[in-house]
Enzyme design. Structure first.
Site, mmCIF file in Angstrom:
data_model
loop_
_atom_site.group_PDB
_atom_site.id
_atom_site.type_symbol
_atom_site.label_atom_id
_atom_site.label_comp_id
_atom_site.label_asym_id
_atom_site.label_seq_id
_atom_site.Cartn_x
_atom_site.Cartn_y
_atom_site.Cartn_z
ATOM 1 N N GLU A 68 0.827 -1.210 0.000
ATOM 2 C CA GLU A 68 0.000 0.000 0.000
ATOM 3 C C GLU A 68 0.859 1.257 0.000
ATOM 4 O OE1 GLU A 68 -2.405 -3.363 0.992
ATOM 5 O OE2 GLU A 68 -0.562 -2.631 1.961
ATOM 6 N N GLN A 90 -7.348 -2.070 -1.482
ATOM 7 C CA GLN A 90 -8.356 -3.121 -1.570
ATOM 8 C C GLN A 90 -9.410 -3.064 -0.469
ATOM 9 O OE1 GLN A 90 -7.334 -7.565 -1.432
ATOM 10 N NE2 GLN A 90 -7.299 -7.074 -3.619
ATOM 11 N N PHE A 91 -9.004 -2.745 0.753
ATOM 12 C CA PHE A 91 -9.914 -2.502 1.873
ATOM 13 C C PHE A 91 -9.371 -1.320 2.662
ATOM 14 C CE2 PHE A 91 -10.856 -6.894 0.900
ATOM 15 C CZ PHE A 91 -12.229 -7.008 1.116
ATOM 16 N N ASP A 93 -9.142 -1.005 5.684
ATOM 17 C CA ASP A 93 -8.334 -1.534 6.784
ATOM 18 C C ASP A 93 -6.861 -1.663 6.389
ATOM 19 O OD1 ASP A 93 -11.060 -2.719 6.355
ATOM 20 O OD2 ASP A 93 -10.830 -3.220 8.473
ATOM 21 N N HIS A 137 -11.469 -6.223 7.787
ATOM 22 C CA HIS A 137 -12.063 -5.876 6.495
ATOM 23 C C HIS A 137 -13.287 -4.975 6.630
ATOM 24 C CE1 HIS A 137 -9.862 -9.627 5.646
ATOM 25 N NE2 HIS A 137 -9.730 -9.164 4.421
#
Length: 345
Positions: A68, A90-91, A93, A137
Site C-alpha cells: 500500500e 483493496q480494503f 483496513d 475488512h
C-alpha cells in the site's frame, strides 16, 4: 452541480456507477491511470474495475504489488509528474501502511513546494461492514483523514453521487480519500450472505447518466426534508436514518454530508436552526469519530437554536466484531430510539 445529462441514463449499482466514472475519465483524459492490487486482469476484488484493462490496455489500468505504501508513493510521483492516478486500496483496513505517504507527502506537497507541485491523486477504498469481515475488512477510518490538512475526504451514499463525486475527485488537483461503503455496493444484497444489506424495503439504486457529470466535492445534500429534527450522516447510514424515520414516525430532515472535508457547514447550520434538534449517525466507533467534530460545530454555531442536547448514534468503541456485525453498526431501531430521545427532552 456541473452536469451533462442529455445522454441516456441507466439504473446502476454503486459498483457500476464507480466503474462508469473511471471509464468516462480514462476516455476523456489520457493522463488518468488506474492501478492497485488485482484491479487489472481480475477487475478488483469487488469488480469495480472489471473490463477497464481490456478496454484501455495495461499501461492505463494495471496491477500493483501488495504494498500500500508503494502504491500511494508511486501515485504521488505520478501526480507530481502530471498524471492523474486513481488508485485502489483493496480494503480501508489496509490503508494504514500508506498513511505516512498520504499524510507526510501527498497532503503536504502543494504547501511544501509553494504550489510548484501538486498531488492530484484519488485513493479509492471500500469501507465499513456488511460482509462479516470483522476487524480486518470492515473499518471506517474517515476521521483520521478529516484531521489532515491538505486532504479531501468523500463518502457517497448512492450511485448517482458516487459517479459524480469520483469524476470530480479525479479532476481535482488535491489528494482525495474516496471511501466506498461496501454494504451498499450491490444494492439490496451483499453477494455473500442472505442478510440484506439494507434490512428494509428500499435500497440504494437509481438512474445514473452514462456520460460525464460532476457532483461538487464540498456540497452536502438534503436527502430528505423534515421539520422535527436534523440528522447529519453519510454513506450507508443515510439509508439507515431514512428507515428510522419510518420506524419512529418522526419527520426527520436527513442531511447527506457526502463530502466530509471540506464540509458544507452552511447547509448543516440552516437545517439545525430550522428544526432545533440534531442527531448524528455514523458507523465508525464513537470516541473521536467524525461525529465529535460535527457535534462541536453544531454546538458552536447553533447553541441558542437547540431545543435539546445533540444525540450521537455510532458503532461501539471495540474492535469490529465478526459474529455481532449487525448489532455493531447502528440499525433503524437504535437510530429511531435516538430520534425519540431528542423529541422527548
Amino acid at each position: 452541480m456541473s452536469e451533462d445529462l442529455k445522454g441516456k441514463t441507466t439504473p446502476m449499482t454503486m459498483i457500476q456507477a464507480l466503474r462508469s466514472a473511471m471509464d468516462v475519465m480514462l476516455e476523456r483524459d489520457d493522463n488518468v491511470v488506474v492501478f492497485g492490487q488485482d484491479v487489472g486482469y481480475f477487475g478488483g476484488v469487488f469488480r469495480c474495475t472489471e473490463g477497464l484493462q481490456k478496454k484501455y490496455g495495461k499501461s492505463r489500468v494495471f496491477d500493483a504489488p501488495i504494498s500500500e505504501s508503494g502504491i500511494v508513493g508511486a501515485a504521488i510521483g505520478m501526480g507530481a509528474y502530471g498524471l492523474r492516478p486513481c488508485i485502489e486500496i483493496q480494503f480501508a483496513d489496509y490503508i494504514y501502511p500508506a498513511y505516512d505517504q498520504i499524510v507526510s507527502e501527498a497532503a503536504r506537497l502543494r504547501f511544501r513546494s509553494a504550489g510548484d507541485f501538486t498531488a492530484p491523486l484519488t485513493i479509492r477504498t471500500p469501507c465499513g461492514g456488511g460482509i462479516y469481515g470483522g476487524q480486518t475488512h470492515s473499518q471506517s477510518p474517515e476521521a483520521v483523514f478529516t484531521h489532515v490538512c491538505g486532504l479531501r475526504t468523500v463518502m457517497p451514499s448512492n450511485p448517482y453521487d458516487a459517479k459524480g463525486l469520483l469524476i470530480a475527485s479525479i479532476e481535482n488537483n488535491d489528494p482525495v480519500i474516496f471511501l466506498e461503503p461496501k454494504r451498499i455496493y450491490n444494492g439490496p444484497f451483499n453477494g455473500h450472505h442472505d442478510q440484506p444489506v439494507v434490512p428494509w424495503s428500499k435500497h440504494p439504486m437509481g438512474d445514473v447518466p452514462e456520460g460525464y457529470y460532476t457532483v461538487p466535492l464540498e456540497s452536502a445534500a438534503v436527502f430528505r426534508e423534515g421539520k422535527d429534527l436534523t440528522v447529519l450522516t453519510y454513506g450507508t447510514m443515510v439509508w439507515v436514518s431514512e428507515a428510522a424515520t419510518e420506524e419512529s414516525g418522526i419527520d426527520a430532515e436527513i442531511i447527506d454530508l457526502r463530502s466530509l472535508w471540506p464540509l458544507d457547514l452552511p447547509t448543516i447550520l440552516k437545517s439545525v436552526k430550522k428544526t432545533g434538534r440534531c442527531v448524528i449517525v455514523h458507523e465508525a466507533t464513537r470516541t473521536s469519530g467524525f461525529g465529535a467534530e460535527l457535534t462541536a460545530l453544531v454546538q458552536e454555531h447553533c447553541f441558542y437554536h437547540l431545543e435539546t442536547p445533540i444525540e450521537r448514534v455510532t458503532g461501539w468503541d471495540t474492535p469490529y466484531p465478526h459474529a455481532q456485525e449487525w448489532d455493531y453498526f447502528p440499525g433503524p431501531a437504535r437510530v429511531a430510539a435516538a430520534f425519540k430521545r431528542a423529541m422527548e427532552k
